[in-house]
Design a protein around this motif. Sequence first.
Motif, PDB file in Angstrom:
ATOM      1  N   PRO A 110      91.608 100.702  67.230  1.00  0.00           N
ATOM      2  CA  PRO A 110      91.565 101.256  68.583  1.00  0.00           C
ATOM      3  C   PRO A 110      90.208 101.907  68.846  1.00  0.00           C
ATOM      4  O   PRO A 110      89.812 102.840  68.161  1.00  0.00           O
ATOM      5  CB  PRO A 110      92.692 102.291  68.569  1.00  0.00           C
ATOM      6  N   VAL A 111      89.498 101.388  69.834  1.00  0.00           N
ATOM      7  CA  VAL A 111      88.170 101.897  70.170  1.00  0.00           C
ATOM      8  C   VAL A 111      88.256 102.618  71.511  1.00  0.00           C
ATOM      9  O   VAL A 111      88.653 102.024  72.531  1.00  0.00           O
ATOM     10  CB  VAL A 111      87.140 100.749  70.249  1.00  0.00           C
ATOM     11  N   LEU A 112      87.893 103.899  71.520  1.00  0.00           N
ATOM     12  CA  LEU A 112      87.918 104.679  72.746  1.00  0.00           C
ATOM     13  C   LEU A 112      86.771 104.238  73.649  1.00  0.00           C
ATOM     14  O   LEU A 112      85.606 104.222  73.233  1.00  0.00           O
ATOM     15  CB  LEU A 112      87.791 106.164  72.418  1.00  0.00           C
ATOM     16  N   THR A 115      94.560 101.344  79.576  1.00  0.00           N
ATOM     17  CA  THR A 115      93.951 102.467  80.292  1.00  0.00           C
ATOM     18  C   THR A 115      95.036 103.246  81.026  1.00  0.00           C
ATOM     19  O   THR A 115      95.882 102.659  81.710  1.00  0.00           O
ATOM     20  CB  THR A 115      92.905 101.974  81.305  1.00  0.00           C
ATOM     21  N   ARG A 163      99.692 104.532  69.413  1.00  0.00           N
ATOM     22  CA  ARG A 163      99.255 104.594  68.009  1.00  0.00           C
ATOM     23  C   ARG A 163     100.399 104.225  67.055  1.00  0.00           C
ATOM     24  O   ARG A 163     100.178 103.568  66.035  1.00  0.00           O
ATOM     25  CB  ARG A 163      98.694 105.976  67.687  1.00  0.00           C
ATOM     26  N   TYR A 206      93.323 108.251  78.931  1.00  0.00           N
ATOM     27  CA  TYR A 206      92.508 107.571  77.918  1.00  0.00           C
ATOM     28  C   TYR A 206      92.320 106.106  78.294  1.00  0.00           C
ATOM     29  O   TYR A 206      93.021 105.564  79.159  1.00  0.00           O
ATOM     30  CB  TYR A 206      93.157 107.671  76.535  1.00  0.00           C
ATOM     31  N   SER A 207      91.370 105.473  77.598  1.00  0.00           N
ATOM     32  CA  SER A 207      91.180 104.027  77.686  1.00  0.00           C
ATOM     33  C   SER A 207      90.795 103.513  76.309  1.00  0.00           C
ATOM     34  O   SER A 207      89.782 103.937  75.745  1.00  0.00           O
ATOM     35  CB  SER A 207      90.097 103.667  78.710  1.00  0.00           C
ATOM     36  N   TYR A 208      91.614 102.645  75.753  1.00  0.00           N
ATOM     37  CA  TYR A 208      91.369 102.083  74.431  1.00  0.00           C
ATOM     38  C   TYR A 208      91.262 100.569  74.517  1.00  0.00           C
ATOM     39  O   TYR A 208      92.012  99.924  75.262  1.00  0.00           O
ATOM     40  CB  TYR A 208      92.508 102.407  73.463  1.00  0.00           C
ATOM     41  N   GLU A 209      90.348 100.029  73.721  1.00  0.00           N
ATOM     42  CA  GLU A 209      90.360  98.597  73.464  1.00  0.00           C
ATOM     43  C   GLU A 209      90.928  98.409  72.061  1.00  0.00           C
ATOM     44  O   GLU A 209      90.389  98.953  71.096  1.00  0.00           O
ATOM     45  CB  GLU A 209      88.967  97.980  73.554  1.00  0.00           C
ATOM     46  N   ILE A 210      92.003  97.657  71.963  1.00  0.00           N
ATOM     47  CA  ILE A 210      92.613  97.371  70.665  1.00  0.00           C
ATOM     48  C   ILE A 210      92.097  96.009  70.211  1.00  0.00           C
ATOM     49  O   ILE A 210      92.455  94.979  70.779  1.00  0.00           O
ATOM     50  CB  ILE A 210      94.146  97.353  70.751  1.00  0.00           C
ATOM     51  N   GLU A 236      99.837 108.249  74.401  1.00  0.00           N
ATOM     52  CA  GLU A 236      98.931 107.822  73.331  1.00  0.00           C
ATOM     53  C   GLU A 236      99.658 107.766  71.990  1.00  0.00           C
ATOM     54  O   GLU A 236      99.375 106.910  71.158  1.00  0.00           O
ATOM     55  CB  GLU A 236      97.736 108.769  73.247  1.00  0.00           C
ATOM     56  N   THR A 262      93.119  95.790  76.224  1.00  0.00           N
ATOM     57  CA  THR A 262      92.637  97.088  76.708  1.00  0.00           C
ATOM     58  C   THR A 262      93.768  97.817  77.414  1.00  0.00           C
ATOM     59  O   THR A 262      94.461  97.230  78.242  1.00  0.00           O
ATOM     60  CB  THR A 262      91.446  96.915  77.659  1.00  0.00           C
TER      61      THR A 262
END
Length: 465
Positions: A162-164, A139, A87, A143-147, A83, A137
């Motif tokens: 970044p949306v969790l 994953t 970031r 974690y799983s993020y949509e950027i 992660e 996205t």
Amino acid sequence: MPKPTPKLERTTFITSKELEYFSVKELSRELGSNSVKWPLVLTKELIDNALDACETSDIAPAITVTLEGTMVCVADNGPGLPESTLRASLNYNSRTSDKAHYISPTRGQIGNALKCLWAGPFVYNLEYGNDERGSVTVTTPLYSYEITVAVDKIQQKPKLIPVLLDREFVKTGTLIEIEWKAVAGYIPVEIADFYNSDEDEDKDGEIEDEEVPPPRTFAEEVQFLLESYATFNPHATFYLRRDGQTITVAQPLLPGWNKWRTDDPTSPHWYDADELRTLIAGYISNEKGTMTVREFVKEFRYLSGTAKQKAVVAAANLSGQCLNDLVSNDDIDISKVKSLLKALQVASRPVKAAMMGLIGAETLSRRLSEIDGAVSEGIQYVKVPSEDARPTLIEVVFGVRRDDNGGRRMRFGLNCSPAFECPVQGLESFLQYGLSIDPDAPISMAVHIMRPGLEFTSRAKSMLT
């Protein structure tokens, strides 16, 4: 008395350079390709990263590319993208790469693939789909993020959010899902014909008596890419999933293949003084200036022993010093760097070309037969090793296919990563005249080049010097 002409007091504007990645021109330069090819180029970069991650974790790589509508997904069985790395890559004021400054035979030519990944779909979708939004996205098991990507048109800066996501994580590895608005209507440029020269053209510049192969669809391009990866990575498994079906593109032929990995120490023989100074500067600028010179020496090939480390720092007159001590007048003292480099090279031996990753005649011949249907009895193999300070290993395999449909099939690889076009000037003439290959024959050929610190003629990194 006439009134004085009003004067303009100009405002000095400060514009963020972060937006440079978010243009067709800049991304085309970064990716070395026109925008039509971006989905394929970034798929390749993700596969490069996935293979590296698996290898450094001692995991037999298994890569799956899924095509579903306008979605392209790349999944691996590696340790998962940290992660912190994700970031850090969202900051366009810095470059995040573990390959920068090191001279080694590593995959991938961009070094900032994640930054291009976030920007690519946004610029591409705006260019071809009239959609001012990009989405990727990521994953992993943690974690799983949509950027999501947009542009602040007032501040002239990209907005990366970044949306969790509340979704099921993957059990292993990393899954990256990209939406390319126009990928279903992807129209690639026509396949290059390396053998046609200016002498083959008539007065109007048209090729005489030559059938130009039709462009491949995006799905066909991806399958060809995976087949090329399988050719140059005989230890990995590759799958292609499309239309609800999973195709096994290739199984491993050399499960324990010995190749140079990104976590292998580099050889001091691969550097010159300026390159070693750049590497030292990278350490210092990343808060490693207090590292002792002896600790720095330890990171090179064949110098892990304490006695050799002491001998190197003593020969360079740097005993007891740290990297910060090499700085003089806000620069690294090149004379000290030259002394250190000489001591490093004297205390270590050069790396043999085969150690970088010899695939071999049997494996390449078998792969050419499996993938392209080449007649195994007629396959020819040529190996050209060069044992210079920076070794070079060139392997060439070619054969005639049983099925003569589809024209020539040429695959080029640089350090285990496929190239989209012939990367060597003069190679076309060598293939035709040096190896006596009939340009009209239904041949399949693979050319693989391993070399630390490949040098290119331009920023696009498509042609070797």
